[in-house]
Design an enzyme around this catalytic site. Structure first.
Site, short mmCIF file in Angstrom:
data_model
loop_
_atom_site.label_atom_id
_atom_site.label_comp_id
_atom_site.label_asym_id
_atom_site.label_seq_id
_atom_site.Cartn_x
_atom_site.Cartn_y
_atom_site.Cartn_z
N SER A 158 7.52 -0.85 -6.88
CA SER A 158 8.21 -1.62 -5.85
C SER A 158 8.04 -3.11 -6.12
O SER A 158 7.06 -3.52 -6.76
CB SER A 158 7.64 -1.29 -4.47
N TYR A 184 -0.50 -1.68 0.18
CA TYR A 184 0.73 -1.20 -0.45
C TYR A 184 0.94 -1.87 -1.80
O TYR A 184 1.27 -1.21 -2.79
CB TYR A 184 1.92 -1.48 0.48
#
Length: 322
Positions: A158, A184
């Site tokens: 990501s 994350y």
């Protein structure tokens, strides 16, 4: 490397004219969003898809569209249970596949969680690092013998990797302050570093790995986020884009988001992307400017030494050597 695809390309655009009959593909996270679309697109072109999901009942319902596509193309869909937050589940799923002994042409490590409240997996790892990285790390390494020459592994990372490098000294936030996006970011950087090192280890036998960013998409992945927070991020990106004279940021559709996964797994020239990070159906460029939030890859995420160090730590954490 030039190609006709970009940010708005869909899975159907990327796979137009591609025949995947006889190809066997594994996709994790097929109970919603990108995983379902990835499986559908591959099955629609004749692939035999093995879909992995934590909740099989949910996956059975969600993949009706995949079965329909497979029936029309001559492909197939098989579902298996896989909870990436439990090494016992990971090992059981891998053992069953190895016992079956059927080779794979492609593995797309699609499943994941994002910006969760602080918590731990069944094995005591920080939720996002344990699920997104260590679960896939153990699963893919345990079935690596099923990857034949010419096969590929696609690791979904990501743009969130820009939030944080991995922390090799404190992977479980035992001494550092936990933030949902910091965790994350660590896990997504780990997903890229995994591809870097897996590619290095397996290139000689003709097996390659690549990391991809699907783009900004509204799926179940964002279920832990307040819609106002998401809109705030979009507003920030647009303000920065306007200041730089760039086009406004737009969320992708799910077929657009899954396009880079199937492009990297099937279409992209592997010698151009192997061991690297792609976005918008292109190879991403290195970017170290912290104000650049939309495009590019941070150097720490492609650092070979960092990748080897993370691999060694991951082996220690899961108690296995690969």
């Amino acid at each position: 490397m030039s190609n006709p695809f970009g940010a708005k390309s869909t899975t159907d655009d990327v796979l137009s004219g591609v025949d995947l009959k006889g190809k066997r593909v594994l996709v994790t996270g097929v109970s919603a969003g990108l995983g379902v679309e990835t499986a559908r697109a591959l099955a629609a072109h004749g692939a035999d898809v093995v879909g992995a999901a934590r909740d099989l009942a949910k996956a059975e319902s969600a993949t009706a569209v995949v079965r329909e596509a497979a029936a029309q193309s001559g492909g197939s869909l098989q579902l298996i249970e896989l909870d990436l937050a439990s090494l016992a589940s990971v090992r059981a799923a891998a053992a069953a596949l190895v016992a079956e002994g059927r080779a794979f042409d492609l593995i797309i490590a699609n499943a994941g969680v994002m910006a969760t409240p602080q918590g731990k997996t069944a094995d005591g790892f920080e939720t996002q690092f344990g699920t997104n990285h260590l679960g896939h790390f153990t699963f893919i390494n345990r079935i690596a013998s099923l990857l034949k020459a010419g096969s590929r592994v696609v690791s979904l990372a990501s743009a969130g990797h820009r939030f944080s490098d991995v922390n090799l000294e404190d992977p479980n936030f035992e001494t550092t302050e936990y933030t949902p996006f910091g965790a994350y970011g660590r896990s997504k950087t780990a997903n890229i570093l995994f591809a870097v090192e897996f590619d290095r280890r397996h290139t000689a036998r003709g097996v390659r790995a690549v990391a991809v960013h699907p783009g900004g998409i509204h799926t179940e992945l964002s279920r832990h986020l307040d819609p106002a927070f998401i809109q705030g991020m979009v507003d920030q990106l647009n303000a920065e884009a306007q200041a730089k004279g760039l086009a406004a940021f737009e969320l992708k559709t799910i077929p657009q988001g899954a396009a880079t996964s199937v492009w990297a797994g099937v279409v992209a020239p592997i010698d151009a992307v192997g061991g690297l990070y792609c976005e918008d159906c292109h190879l991403a460029q290195p970017v170290e400017d912290a104000s650049e939030l939309r495009n590019g890859v941070r150097g720490y995420a492609l650092d070979p030494a960092r990748a080897q160090a993370l691999w060694a730590l991951s082996e220690k954490l899961v108690g296995e050597t690969f």
